[in-house]
Design an enzyme around this catalytic site. Structure first.
Site, PDB file in Angstrom:
ATOM      1  N   ASN A   7     -74.367  59.388 -41.673  1.00 55.09           N
ATOM      2  CA  ASN A   7     -74.565  59.047 -43.080  1.00 55.09           C
ATOM      3  C   ASN A   7     -73.178  58.805 -43.669  1.00 55.09           C
ATOM      4  O   ASN A   7     -72.443  59.751 -43.931  1.00 55.09           O
ATOM      5  CB  ASN A   7     -75.272  60.218 -43.774  1.00 55.09           C
ATOM      6  CG  ASN A   7     -75.474  59.983 -45.256  1.00 55.09           C
ATOM      7  OD1 ASN A   7     -75.048  58.952 -45.794  1.00 55.09           O
ATOM      8  ND2 ASN A   7     -76.096  60.929 -45.916  1.00 55.09           N
ATOM      9  N   ARG A  99     -78.178  56.215 -41.554  1.00 56.84           N
ATOM     10  CA  ARG A  99     -78.798  56.154 -42.874  1.00 56.84           C
ATOM     11  C   ARG A  99     -78.241  54.934 -43.603  1.00 56.84           C
ATOM     12  O   ARG A  99     -77.025  54.803 -43.772  1.00 56.84           O
ATOM     13  CB  ARG A  99     -78.463  57.404 -43.676  1.00 56.84           C
ATOM     14  CG  ARG A  99     -79.053  57.317 -45.059  1.00 56.84           C
ATOM     15  CD  ARG A  99     -78.387  58.237 -46.016  1.00 56.84           C
ATOM     16  NE  ARG A  99     -78.977  58.077 -47.334  1.00 56.84           N
ATOM     17  CZ  ARG A  99     -78.347  58.357 -48.455  1.00 56.84           C
ATOM     18  NH1 ARG A  99     -77.116  58.829 -48.427  1.00 56.84           N
ATOM     19  NH2 ARG A  99     -78.937  58.181 -49.600  1.00 56.84           N
ATOM     20  N   HIS A 189     -83.890  57.411 -52.208  1.00 58.04           N
ATOM     21  CA  HIS A 189     -84.285  58.759 -51.760  1.00 58.04           C
ATOM     22  C   HIS A 189     -85.594  58.712 -50.953  1.00 58.04           C
ATOM     23  O   HIS A 189     -86.281  59.732 -50.828  1.00 58.04           O
ATOM     24  CB  HIS A 189     -84.531  59.721 -52.941  1.00 58.04           C
ATOM     25  CG  HIS A 189     -83.283  60.204 -53.616  1.00 58.04           C
ATOM     26  ND1 HIS A 189     -83.285  60.593 -54.941  1.00 58.04           N
ATOM     27  CD2 HIS A 189     -82.019  60.398 -53.173  1.00 58.04           C
ATOM     28  CE1 HIS A 189     -82.076  60.985 -55.278  1.00 58.04           C
ATOM     29  NE2 HIS A 189     -81.279  60.868 -54.223  1.00 58.04           N
ATOM     30  N   ARG A 250     -75.061  60.186 -63.479  1.00 65.09           N
ATOM     31  CA  ARG A 250     -75.750  58.947 -63.873  1.00 65.09           C
ATOM     32  C   ARG A 250     -76.653  59.212 -65.073  1.00 65.09           C
ATOM     33  O   ARG A 250     -77.258  60.266 -65.177  1.00 65.09           O
ATOM     34  CB  ARG A 250     -76.602  58.408 -62.726  1.00 65.09           C
ATOM     35  CG  ARG A 250     -75.816  57.991 -61.500  1.00 65.09           C
ATOM     36  CD  ARG A 250     -76.719  57.227 -60.535  1.00 65.09           C
ATOM     37  NE  ARG A 250     -76.074  57.049 -59.244  1.00 65.09           N
ATOM     38  CZ  ARG A 250     -76.509  57.614 -58.118  1.00 65.09           C
ATOM     39  NH1 ARG A 250     -77.570  58.396 -58.106  1.00 65.09           N
ATOM     40  NH2 ARG A 250     -75.870  57.386 -56.989  1.00 65.09           N
ATOM     41  N   GLU A 396     -83.557  64.967 -44.556  1.00 61.66           N
ATOM     42  CA  GLU A 396     -83.529  63.530 -44.279  1.00 61.66           C
ATOM     43  C   GLU A 396     -83.031  63.250 -42.870  1.00 61.66           C
ATOM     44  O   GLU A 396     -83.492  62.340 -42.199  1.00 61.66           O
ATOM     45  CB  GLU A 396     -82.639  62.828 -45.311  1.00 61.66           C
ATOM     46  CG  GLU A 396     -83.231  62.888 -46.704  1.00 61.66           C
ATOM     47  CD  GLU A 396     -82.231  62.615 -47.799  1.00 61.66           C
ATOM     48  OE1 GLU A 396     -82.107  61.458 -48.191  1.00 61.66           O
ATOM     49  OE2 GLU A 396     -81.578  63.565 -48.267  1.00 61.66           O
TER      50      GLU A 396
END
Ligand code: AMP
Length: 415
Positions: A7, A99, A189, A250, A396
């Site tokens: 990742n 990923r 996600h 964010r 994940e």
């Protein structure tokens, strides 16, 4: 087989070595052999590696790029600095799962990476200018080191949301913008929402078709997903990860006309506005203190900091609004599932989100809720509540490893 899961961020590389195969997947017995993170690639990089039964390894080394970082990580296993009995040499990596953040409209399933897949990931750079280039660096580094002697598989954050109908994915903008530039909602996600939905099925014995839940991923990035019949019906992140919930830095949803207003009032240019939305808003923007939920809760508790409290309240209210909206478009759901660093660990945030939702059939069991922290998995519903509530730690990497195993099994070529 040992799957190396990669990742890559712009200056970071996270990895895990996971032992998995079809039999292990069937028995839910795949194992993480080692995990690590290399930060600040490009200068004095910080390396942290964990392996079961071994002390945590922490080092600082100058590593100029992702390839150097990956070579360094593999070198640690080769040299025996990090001992993994089953993967002591580079030859013991049998496949690599990458990923990838954005797969656009075309890459909607995990796939073996060949040159055309690389081109398609490159085509999505304009949709994810911060993420896809970093992911591509990871592919280039791994290909340079391992060549094509091992299969490389791409697993996309957007893929799970490919089932969203046009009523969910289209913005109410001129339709031509979708046709010309693919301006639409993609969602992110996806691997996390998919993983916790899978665990929910395991915990409850439901089939995929019977899976009608709202999954709430609250970490530094936050998103929520309406899963109906096992598929993503709607999710809160949009064309980029800025849309939806309040996040660490964010903004989430806002009136888009604020941007031209700030341009006129403060002379802010496009890049500044983008930086504000992504890096200086959310919990950090409101509190003026930090993007870290743990620290905000502490500031609120210990110092009664007004803006810290406000940031947490706005964060929770946004989640509550989305839960209500998703229960409405799904005609109700069987469960809410909390995951992510905040969703898994903060019983207080879960309590504040679920407070006074009796009308919707949502209530927490206080004791179970406080006891389910620190990557524990379990149900935290109050007695008699109509919408059950679960905490399920996300994984994940495991899903990426499993998709990698399945793609390799289905590939026409043998490695
Ligand atoms: P993630 O991006 O999933 O790693 O989540 C990071 C976020 O989880 C940060 O805002 C952390 O402050 C938050 N977090 C981790 N543990 C806790 C905790 N015990 N209480 C509140 N927030 C936490």
């Amino acid at each position: 087989m040992n799957v190396l899961v990669l990742n890559c961020g712009s200056s970071s590389l996270k990895f895990q070595v996971i032992e998995s195969d079809l039999d292990l997947i069937e028995r839910d017995a795949d194992r993480t052999l080692a995990s690590g993170v290399i930060e600040r690639i490009g200068s004095e990089a910080l390396i942290t590696v964990r392996a079961p039964g071994a002390p945590v390894l922490k080092r600082a080394e100058p590593l100029r790029d992702h390839r150097a970082a990956l070579e360094y990580a593999i070198g640690l296993f080769r040299s025996g600095d990090v001992r993994i009995e089953e993967a002591s040499s580079i030859a013991d990596v049998h496949a690599i799962g990458h990923r990838i953040v954005h797969g656009g409209e075309k890459l909607t399933k995990s796939i073996i990476i060949d040159s055309s897949v690389v081109e398609q990931i490159e085509d999505c750079i304009e949709l994810a200018p911060l993420h896809n280039p970093a992911n591509l660096k990871g592919i280039a580094a791994a290909k340079a080191i391992f060549g094509d002697s091992v299969p490389h598989v791409a697993v996309f954050d957007t893929a799970f949301h490919a089932t969203m109908p046009a009523t969910s994915f289209l913005y109410a903008l001129p339709y031509q913008l979708y046709v010309r530039h693919r301006v639409r909602r993609y969602g992110f996600h996806g691997t996390s929402h998919r993983y916790v939905a899978y665990r929910y099925r395991q915990l409850t014995g439901k089939s995929r078709e019977e899976t009608n839940i709202v999954t709430v991923h609250l970490g530094n990035g936050c998103s929520i997903c309406a899963i109906r019949g096992g598929e993503s019906l709607d999710t809160s992140m949009g064309m980029t990860p800025v849309e939806g919930l309040v996040m660490g830095t964010r903004s989430g949803d806002l009136d888009a006309s604020i941007l031209p207003f700030l341009h006129h009032k403060e002379g802010m240019q496009v890049d500044e506005l983008d930086g504000m939305l992504n890096k200086r808003s959310g919990l950090l923007g409101i509190s003026g203190l930090t993007n870290d939920m743990r620290d905000l809760l502490e500031e609120e508790r210990a110092n009664q900091d007004r803006r810290a409290g406000l940031a947490v309240d706005i964060f929770c209210q946004r989640v509550r609004k989305y839960i209500g909206a998703y229960l409405a478009i799904m005609n109700g759901a069987d469960a809410l599932v909390f995951t992510g660093g905040i969703g898994e660990n903060s019983d207080e945030i879960r309590r504040r989100i679920c407070a006074d939702m009796g009308f919707l059939g949502i209530s927490l069991d206080e004791k179970l809720n406080s006891a389910t922290v620190g990557r524990l998995e379990g149900e935290v519903s109050g007695s008699g509540c109509r919408v059950r509530i679960f905490v399920i730690p996300t994984n994940e990497e495991l899903l990426i490893a499993r998709d990698t195993v399945r793609c390799v099994r289905d590939a026409p070529r043998r490695w």
